[in-house]
Design a protein around this motif. Structure first.
Motif, short mmCIF file in Angstrom:
data_model
loop_
_atom_site.label_atom_id
_atom_site.label_comp_id
_atom_site.label_asym_id
_atom_site.label_seq_id
_atom_site.Cartn_x
_atom_site.Cartn_y
_atom_site.Cartn_z
N GLN A 1 54.57 -63.00 21.65
CA GLN A 1 55.52 -62.30 20.78
C GLN A 1 55.05 -60.86 20.66
N ARG A 2 54.86 -60.21 21.80
CA ARG A 2 54.26 -58.88 21.82
C ARG A 2 55.03 -57.88 20.98
N ALA A 3 56.35 -57.93 21.01
CA ALA A 3 57.15 -56.94 20.28
C ALA A 3 56.98 -57.08 18.77
N ASP A 4 56.77 -58.28 18.28
CA ASP A 4 56.66 -58.49 16.84
C ASP A 4 55.42 -57.85 16.23
N ARG A 5 54.39 -57.63 17.00
CA ARG A 5 53.18 -57.02 16.44
C ARG A 5 53.37 -55.55 16.11
N PHE A 6 54.44 -54.94 16.62
CA PHE A 6 54.70 -53.53 16.35
C PHE A 6 55.59 -53.30 15.14
N LEU A 7 56.08 -54.35 14.50
CA LEU A 7 56.97 -54.19 13.35
C LEU A 7 56.29 -53.36 12.26
N GLY A 8 57.01 -52.33 11.79
CA GLY A 8 56.48 -51.47 10.73
C GLY A 8 55.69 -50.28 11.24
N GLN A 9 55.33 -50.25 12.50
CA GLN A 9 54.57 -49.12 13.03
C GLN A 9 55.49 -47.93 13.25
N GLU A 10 54.86 -46.77 13.29
CA GLU A 10 55.61 -45.53 13.49
C GLU A 10 55.18 -44.88 14.80
N GLY A 11 56.10 -44.09 15.36
CA GLY A 11 55.81 -43.38 16.59
C GLY A 11 56.67 -42.13 16.67
N VAL A 12 56.37 -41.29 17.66
CA VAL A 12 57.11 -40.06 17.89
C VAL A 12 57.82 -40.18 19.23
N LEU A 13 59.12 -39.88 19.23
CA LEU A 13 59.90 -39.97 20.46
C LEU A 13 59.51 -38.85 21.41
N GLU A 14 59.15 -39.23 22.62
CA GLU A 14 58.88 -38.23 23.66
C GLU A 14 60.16 -37.91 24.41
N GLU A 15 61.08 -38.86 24.41
CA GLU A 15 62.39 -38.67 25.03
C GLU A 15 63.44 -38.95 23.97
N PRO A 16 64.60 -38.31 24.01
CA PRO A 16 65.63 -38.57 23.01
C PRO A 16 66.29 -39.94 23.20
N ILE A 17 66.84 -40.45 22.11
CA ILE A 17 67.65 -41.67 22.19
C ILE A 17 69.08 -41.21 22.44
N VAL A 18 69.64 -41.62 23.56
CA VAL A 18 70.98 -41.22 23.95
C VAL A 18 71.81 -42.47 24.18
N GLY A 19 72.98 -42.54 23.58
CA GLY A 19 73.85 -43.69 23.75
C GLY A 19 73.28 -44.95 23.10
N VAL B 1 55.28 -48.51 27.73
CA VAL B 1 56.50 -47.80 27.35
C VAL B 1 57.56 -48.86 27.06
N TRP B 2 58.09 -48.85 25.83
CA TRP B 2 59.03 -49.85 25.38
C TRP B 2 60.45 -49.28 25.38
N ARG B 3 61.40 -50.12 25.69
CA ARG B 3 62.79 -49.75 25.56
C ARG B 3 63.17 -49.93 24.10
N ILE B 4 63.85 -48.93 23.54
CA ILE B 4 64.19 -48.98 22.12
C ILE B 4 65.70 -48.79 21.94
N SER B 5 66.17 -49.27 20.79
CA SER B 5 67.57 -49.05 20.44
C SER B 5 67.62 -48.53 19.01
N GLY B 6 68.58 -47.66 18.77
CA GLY B 6 68.74 -47.08 17.45
C GLY B 6 69.75 -45.96 17.50
N PRO B 7 69.85 -45.22 16.41
CA PRO B 7 70.80 -44.10 16.39
C PRO B 7 70.32 -43.00 17.34
#
Length: 149
Positions: free
Chosen positions: A91-109, A120-126
């Motif tokens: 459950q590798r993704a669950d260990r990151f819950l609550g952590q913070e990071g800085v976007l090196e690339e913008p979230i588009v679409g 490097v993780w794929r993320i979804s959000g605004p």
């Protein structure tokens, strides 16, 4: 018939030997089930050794002890909490819950990428610009869900 007469004449030893055979089988076929049958057989043999009992009651003692022991064992093992030194294994993704990071690339679409540790993780959000601080709020398989801070 001679075997049945022999077992009836030596009932305590027959129960003890049968119990020991069941305990030995537990070593070959692990699972916990034969352990309790073997213990019930040995205890039945000890009871019959000190107090001669008719064979139907011997089977009743054996069956009752085996059934009670198995039910108690199952109840105890199912009530224990699983303890692990790696609670997020698989459950590798669950260990990151609550952590913070800085976007090196913008979230588009609604999708982007975020570097966490050596992955490097794929993320979804605004949609957010590069350099924005984000907090990981959830996961959907290998996809991390983020919100802006």
């Amino acid at each position: 018939m001679a075997l049945i007469a022999f077992l009836a004449a030596n009932a305590p030893w027959a129960w003890i030997i049968a119990g020991l055979i069941l305990l030995a089988l537990e070593l070959v076929l692990p699972g916990g089930f034969l352990l309790w049958l073997g213990i019930a057989g040995v205890v039945t043999g000890i009871v019959v050794f000190f107090e001669p009992i008719a064979w139907p009651f011997q089977w009743l003692i054996f069956a009752t002890m085996a059934l009670v022991a198995i039910v108690l064992w199952l109840r105890w093992t199912r009530s224990r909490a699983d303890q692990s030194d790696r609670p997020f294994l698989n459950q590798r993704a669950d260990r990151f819950l609550g952590q913070e990071g800085v976007l090196e690339e913008p979230i588009v679409g609604g999708f982007g990428r975020l570097a966490l540790g050596d992955t490097v993780w794929r993320i979804s959000g605004p949609d957010l610009p590069a350099g924005q601080r984000v907090r990981i709020t959830g996961s959907d398989g290998p996809l991390l869900k983020v919100d802006a801070i």
